[in-house]
Write an enzyme that holds these catalytic residues in place. Structure first.
Site, PDB file in Angstrom:
ATOM      1  N   THR A 127      11.366 -32.610  32.862  1.00 51.37           N
ATOM      2  CA  THR A 127      12.235 -31.432  32.994  1.00 51.37           C
ATOM      3  C   THR A 127      12.350 -30.995  34.450  1.00 51.37           C
ATOM      4  O   THR A 127      11.425 -31.217  35.239  1.00 51.37           O
ATOM      5  CB  THR A 127      11.647 -30.274  32.152  1.00 51.37           C
ATOM      6  OG1 THR A 127      12.272 -29.053  32.531  1.00 51.37           O
ATOM      7  CG2 THR A 127      10.148 -30.111  32.375  1.00 51.37           C
ATOM      8  N   GLU A 129      11.999 -28.133  35.298  1.00 53.80           N
ATOM      9  CA  GLU A 129      11.079 -26.999  35.461  1.00 53.80           C
ATOM     10  C   GLU A 129       9.843 -27.383  36.268  1.00 53.80           C
ATOM     11  O   GLU A 129       9.124 -26.503  36.757  1.00 53.80           O
ATOM     12  CB  GLU A 129      10.697 -26.408  34.100  1.00 53.80           C
ATOM     13  CG  GLU A 129      11.927 -25.921  33.362  1.00 53.80           C
ATOM     14  CD  GLU A 129      11.655 -25.044  32.154  1.00 53.80           C
ATOM     15  OE1 GLU A 129      10.628 -24.356  32.117  1.00 53.80           O
ATOM     16  OE2 GLU A 129      12.493 -25.046  31.246  1.00 53.80           O
ATOM     17  N   TYR A 155       3.870 -24.414  30.253  1.00 56.04           N
ATOM     18  CA  TYR A 155       4.739 -25.522  29.829  1.00 56.04           C
ATOM     19  C   TYR A 155       5.083 -26.428  31.010  1.00 56.04           C
ATOM     20  O   TYR A 155       4.854 -27.640  30.958  1.00 56.04           O
ATOM     21  CB  TYR A 155       6.033 -24.974  29.193  1.00 56.04           C
ATOM     22  CG  TYR A 155       7.142 -26.008  29.093  1.00 56.04           C
ATOM     23  CD1 TYR A 155       7.025 -27.105  28.241  1.00 56.04           C
ATOM     24  CD2 TYR A 155       8.291 -25.910  29.878  1.00 56.04           C
ATOM     25  CE1 TYR A 155       8.028 -28.069  28.168  1.00 56.04           C
ATOM     26  CE2 TYR A 155       9.304 -26.867  29.806  1.00 56.04           C
ATOM     27  CZ  TYR A 155       9.162 -27.941  28.947  1.00 56.04           C
ATOM     28  OH  TYR A 155      10.142 -28.900  28.881  1.00 56.04           O
ATOM     29  N   LYS A 159       4.060 -30.419  31.852  1.00 54.68           N
ATOM     30  CA  LYS A 159       5.032 -31.506  32.057  1.00 54.68           C
ATOM     31  C   LYS A 159       4.816 -32.154  33.433  1.00 54.68           C
ATOM     32  O   LYS A 159       4.894 -33.378  33.572  1.00 54.68           O
ATOM     33  CB  LYS A 159       6.471 -30.981  31.947  1.00 54.68           C
ATOM     34  CG  LYS A 159       6.869 -30.482  30.563  1.00 54.68           C
ATOM     35  CD  LYS A 159       6.886 -31.573  29.496  1.00 54.68           C
ATOM     36  CE  LYS A 159       8.042 -32.537  29.639  1.00 54.68           C
ATOM     37  NZ  LYS A 159       8.108 -33.487  28.490  1.00 54.68           N
TER      38      LYS A 159
HETATM   39  P1  NAD Z   1      11.889 -29.850  20.590  1.00 50.82           P
HETATM   40  O1  NAD Z   1      10.822 -28.813  20.660  1.00 50.82           O
HETATM   41  O2  NAD Z   1      13.190 -29.525  19.926  1.00 50.82           O
HETATM   42  O3  NAD Z   1      11.325 -31.155  19.854  1.00 50.82           O
HETATM   43  C1  NAD Z   1      10.044 -31.663  20.101  1.00 50.82           C
HETATM   44  C2  NAD Z   1       9.738 -32.700  19.028  1.00 50.82           C
HETATM   45  O4  NAD Z   1       8.454 -33.279  19.342  1.00 50.82           O
HETATM   46  C3  NAD Z   1       9.627 -32.122  17.622  1.00 50.82           C
HETATM   47  O5  NAD Z   1      10.285 -32.973  16.705  1.00 50.82           O
HETATM   48  C4  NAD Z   1       8.126 -32.097  17.350  1.00 50.82           C
HETATM   49  O6  NAD Z   1       7.800 -32.238  15.980  1.00 50.82           O
HETATM   50  C5  NAD Z   1       7.682 -33.299  18.162  1.00 50.82           C
HETATM   51  N1  NAD Z   1       6.260 -33.206  18.552  1.00 50.82           N
HETATM   52  C6  NAD Z   1       5.619 -32.143  19.102  1.00 50.82           C
HETATM   53  N2  NAD Z   1       4.325 -32.454  19.276  1.00 50.82           N
HETATM   54  C7  NAD Z   1       4.152 -33.730  18.858  1.00 50.82           C
HETATM   55  C8  NAD Z   1       3.039 -34.607  18.802  1.00 50.82           C
HETATM   56  N3  NAD Z   1       1.823 -34.231  19.196  1.00 50.82           N
HETATM   57  N4  NAD Z   1       3.223 -35.849  18.305  1.00 50.82           N
HETATM   58  C9  NAD Z   1       4.438 -36.255  17.863  1.00 50.82           C
HETATM   59  N5  NAD Z   1       5.531 -35.467  17.881  1.00 50.82           N
HETATM   60  C10 NAD Z   1       5.379 -34.221  18.383  1.00 50.82           C
HETATM   61  O7  NAD Z   1      12.104 -30.305  22.098  1.00 50.82           O
HETATM   62  P2  NAD Z   1      13.443 -30.786  22.841  1.00 50.82           P
HETATM   63  O8  NAD Z   1      14.146 -29.597  23.357  1.00 50.82           O
HETATM   64  O9  NAD Z   1      14.135 -31.783  22.024  1.00 50.82           O
HETATM   65  O10 NAD Z   1      12.780 -31.520  24.092  1.00 50.82           O
HETATM   66  C11 NAD Z   1      12.443 -32.899  24.044  1.00 50.82           C
HETATM   67  C12 NAD Z   1      11.860 -33.320  25.379  1.00 50.82           C
HETATM   68  O11 NAD Z   1      12.798 -33.057  26.428  1.00 50.82           O
HETATM   69  C13 NAD Z   1      10.593 -32.546  25.768  1.00 50.82           C
HETATM   70  O12 NAD Z   1       9.698 -33.457  26.351  1.00 50.82           O
HETATM   71  C14 NAD Z   1      11.068 -31.529  26.785  1.00 50.82           C
HETATM   72  O13 NAD Z   1      10.042 -31.244  27.708  1.00 50.82           O
HETATM   73  C15 NAD Z   1      12.213 -32.281  27.438  1.00 50.82           C
HETATM   74  N6  NAD Z   1      13.298 -31.453  28.008  1.00 50.82           N
HETATM   75  C16 NAD Z   1      13.926 -30.515  27.236  1.00 50.82           C
HETATM   76  C17 NAD Z   1      14.981 -29.789  27.773  1.00 50.82           C
HETATM   77  C18 NAD Z   1      15.723 -28.771  26.946  1.00 50.82           C
HETATM   78  O14 NAD Z   1      16.603 -28.080  27.478  1.00 50.82           O
HETATM   79  N7  NAD Z   1      15.484 -28.649  25.659  1.00 50.82           N
HETATM   80  C19 NAD Z   1      15.385 -30.003  29.090  1.00 50.82           C
HETATM   81  C20 NAD Z   1      14.709 -30.973  29.856  1.00 50.82           C
HETATM   82  C21 NAD Z   1      13.673 -31.697  29.286  1.00 50.82           C
HETATM   83  P1  TYD Z   2      15.152 -20.988  27.191  1.00 54.07           P
HETATM   84  O1  TYD Z   2      16.257 -21.396  26.284  1.00 54.07           O
HETATM   85  O2  TYD Z   2      13.846 -20.561  26.604  1.00 54.07           O
HETATM   86  O3  TYD Z   2      14.958 -22.194  28.219  1.00 54.07           O
HETATM   87  P2  TYD Z   2      14.070 -22.254  29.599  1.00 54.07           P
HETATM   88  O4  TYD Z   2      13.135 -21.131  29.635  1.00 54.07           O
HETATM   89  O5  TYD Z   2      13.366 -23.548  29.432  1.00 54.07           O
HETATM   90  O6  TYD Z   2      15.063 -22.256  30.707  1.00 54.07           O
HETATM   91  O7  TYD Z   2      15.671 -19.784  28.093  1.00 54.07           O
HETATM   92  C1  TYD Z   2      16.818 -19.926  28.903  1.00 54.07           C
HETATM   93  C2  TYD Z   2      16.969 -18.638  29.693  1.00 54.07           C
HETATM   94  O8  TYD Z   2      17.280 -17.574  28.790  1.00 54.07           O
HETATM   95  C3  TYD Z   2      15.696 -18.210  30.418  1.00 54.07           C
HETATM   96  O9  TYD Z   2      16.044 -17.636  31.671  1.00 54.07           O
HETATM   97  C4  TYD Z   2      15.096 -17.154  29.522  1.00 54.07           C
HETATM   98  C5  TYD Z   2      16.321 -16.519  28.874  1.00 54.07           C
HETATM   99  N1  TYD Z   2      16.115 -15.992  27.503  1.00 54.07           N
HETATM  100  C6  TYD Z   2      16.491 -14.678  27.186  1.00 54.07           C
HETATM  101  O10 TYD Z   2      16.991 -13.924  28.036  1.00 54.07           O
HETATM  102  N2  TYD Z   2      16.299 -14.255  25.899  1.00 54.07           N
HETATM  103  C7  TYD Z   2      15.742 -15.034  24.936  1.00 54.07           C
HETATM  104  O11 TYD Z   2      15.559 -14.551  23.774  1.00 54.07           O
HETATM  105  C8  TYD Z   2      15.384 -16.383  25.264  1.00 54.07           C
HETATM  106  C9  TYD Z   2      14.784 -17.291  24.235  1.00 54.07           C
HETATM  107  C10 TYD Z   2      15.594 -16.826  26.559  1.00 54.07           C
END
Ligand code: NAD
Ligand code: TYD
Length: 341
Positions: A127, A129, A155, A159
């Protein structure tokens, strides 16, 4: 079968979209999803691929060395893509332990198995982040792959730790790894605890829309399918031992996103409620995706105006998917995090 690809965390938001992308594009490949189904994993999400002979779902944790080795012994994967993680910053502030276990130690278990079974590529989904944040008054600054790691939340620290471990396994053991660091994703199947789906779900129920602080924090939003395309390119054609930043050049303030969602759903902005800010809240994320464009020809394809429209439509058409989620464990989480905030 051409290749066997293990996708961990494939029952979550991005992992499931990635599985759909692979299944459409490479029907000759075998896809094995490894997921322990935490609160964020949902098996019903994978319904459309479940019956394919070239797809297998295995319920196990990436921290379970025995289960991971058994799976690798059976499948002899060519590529492993690690999406499995605890992914929500707010939860990491409440309870960091499971973030360290899954995100760091789970990555180690997977890489040990990759070494043992001679996996050709381990791709770590990371990420933006890990770079910390940028000031709001310096719109000229962006994260490049050279930006030092400087994390803010448990978090992001977990990562970043995993990223360092992945690069160490490359340098020390020659494991063929790659890492992608992506900005905020949005799209179908995102768990409703994250900003965009939370605001859609609350607005539809005429519930308050909790904006942290003043809502001025900036995120760089990318449609999930564009992220999937980038990962696919990196794991097949990216150089080993390298990090690739992925971003949409689509920076938006949280408050503007929430206002847009109100407008699209025909809801009053009076629903917007400013609540206590997140601890250590990162101000701005902004990715410079020049490297992946230059080396692999990737560019984001979905304009935010189209992506958000598609996303809102998806949540309107799949109410059963998220209504079930918001009625379960999530209700306790929501109460704990948002009441008296
Ligand atoms: P999510 O929380 O929607 O999904 C995570 C999945 O991992 C779930 O299906 C959960 O059951 C599984 N999981 C959790 N712990 C586990 C374990 N110990 N063993 C096996 N499975 C496990 O997350 P997401 O938003 O799809 O993110 C996926 C990846 O992408 C993460 O590594 C996150 O750091 C990264 N990422 C997410 C974003 C975003 O905006 N969502 C952006 C950049 C990177
Ligand atoms: P989020 O979707 O949790 O992603 P990240 O923290 O990984 O960027 O949050 C996106 C932005 O929205 C972040 O600046 C926090 C803000 N936020 C709110 O203002 N209200 C909320 O209820 C949530 C979940 C996030």
């Amino acid at each position: 079968m051409d290749q066997t690809i293990v996708v961990t965390g494939g029952a979550g938001f991005i992992g499931s979209n990635f599985i759909f992308y692979l299944a459409d594009r490479y029907p000759q490949d075998r896809i094995v999803c490894l997921d322990c189904l935490t609160y964020a994993g949902n098996l019903s999400t994978l319904r459309s691929v479940m019956d394919r002979p070239s797809f297998r779902f295995v319920k196990a944790s990436i921290t379970d060395r025995e289960a991971v080795e058994k799976l690798f012994e059976e499948e002899k994967p060519d590529i492993v893509v690690n999406f499995a993680a605890e992914s929500h910053v707010d939860r990491s502030i409440e309870n960091p332990s499971v973030f360290l276990q899954t995100n760091i130690l789970g990555t180690q278990v997977l890489m040990d198995a990759c070494r043992k079974y001679g996996v050709r590529r381990f791709h770590q989904v990371s990420t933006d982040e890990v770079y910390g944040d940028l000031p709001l008054d310096r719109p000229d600054l962006f994260f490049t792959e050279q930006t030092p790691l400087h994390t803010s939340s448990p978090y992001s620290a977990s990562k970043a730790s995993a990223d360092l471990l992945v690069l160490a396994y490359h340098r020390t053991y020659g494991l063929p790894v790659s890492i992608s660091r992506c900005s905020n994703n949005y799209g179908p199947y995102q768990f409703p605890e994250k900003l965009i789906p939370l605001m859609i779900a609350n607005a539809l129920a005429d519930k308050p829309l909790p904006v942290y602080g003043k809502g001025e924090n900036v995120r760089d939003w990318l449609y999930v399918e564009d992220h999937c395309k980038a990962i696919d390119l990196i794991m097949r054609k990216g150089k080993t031992g390298e990090v690739y930043n992925i971003g949409g050049h689509n920076e938006m303030r949280n408050i503007d996103i929430v206002r847009l969602i109100c407008k699209k759903l025909g809801k009053s902005e009076d629903l917007i409620t400013y609540v206590t800010d997140r601890k250590g809240h990162d101000q701005r994320y902004a990715i410079d995706p020049a490297k992946i464009h230059r080396e692999l020809g990737w560019l984001p394809e979905t304009r935010f105006a189209d992506g958000i429209e598609r996303t809102i439509e998806w949540y309107l058409e799949h109410r059963d998917w998220w209504e079930e989620i918001v009625s379960g464990e999530y209700r306790n989480y929501y109460e704990k995090m948002y009441s008296n905030r």
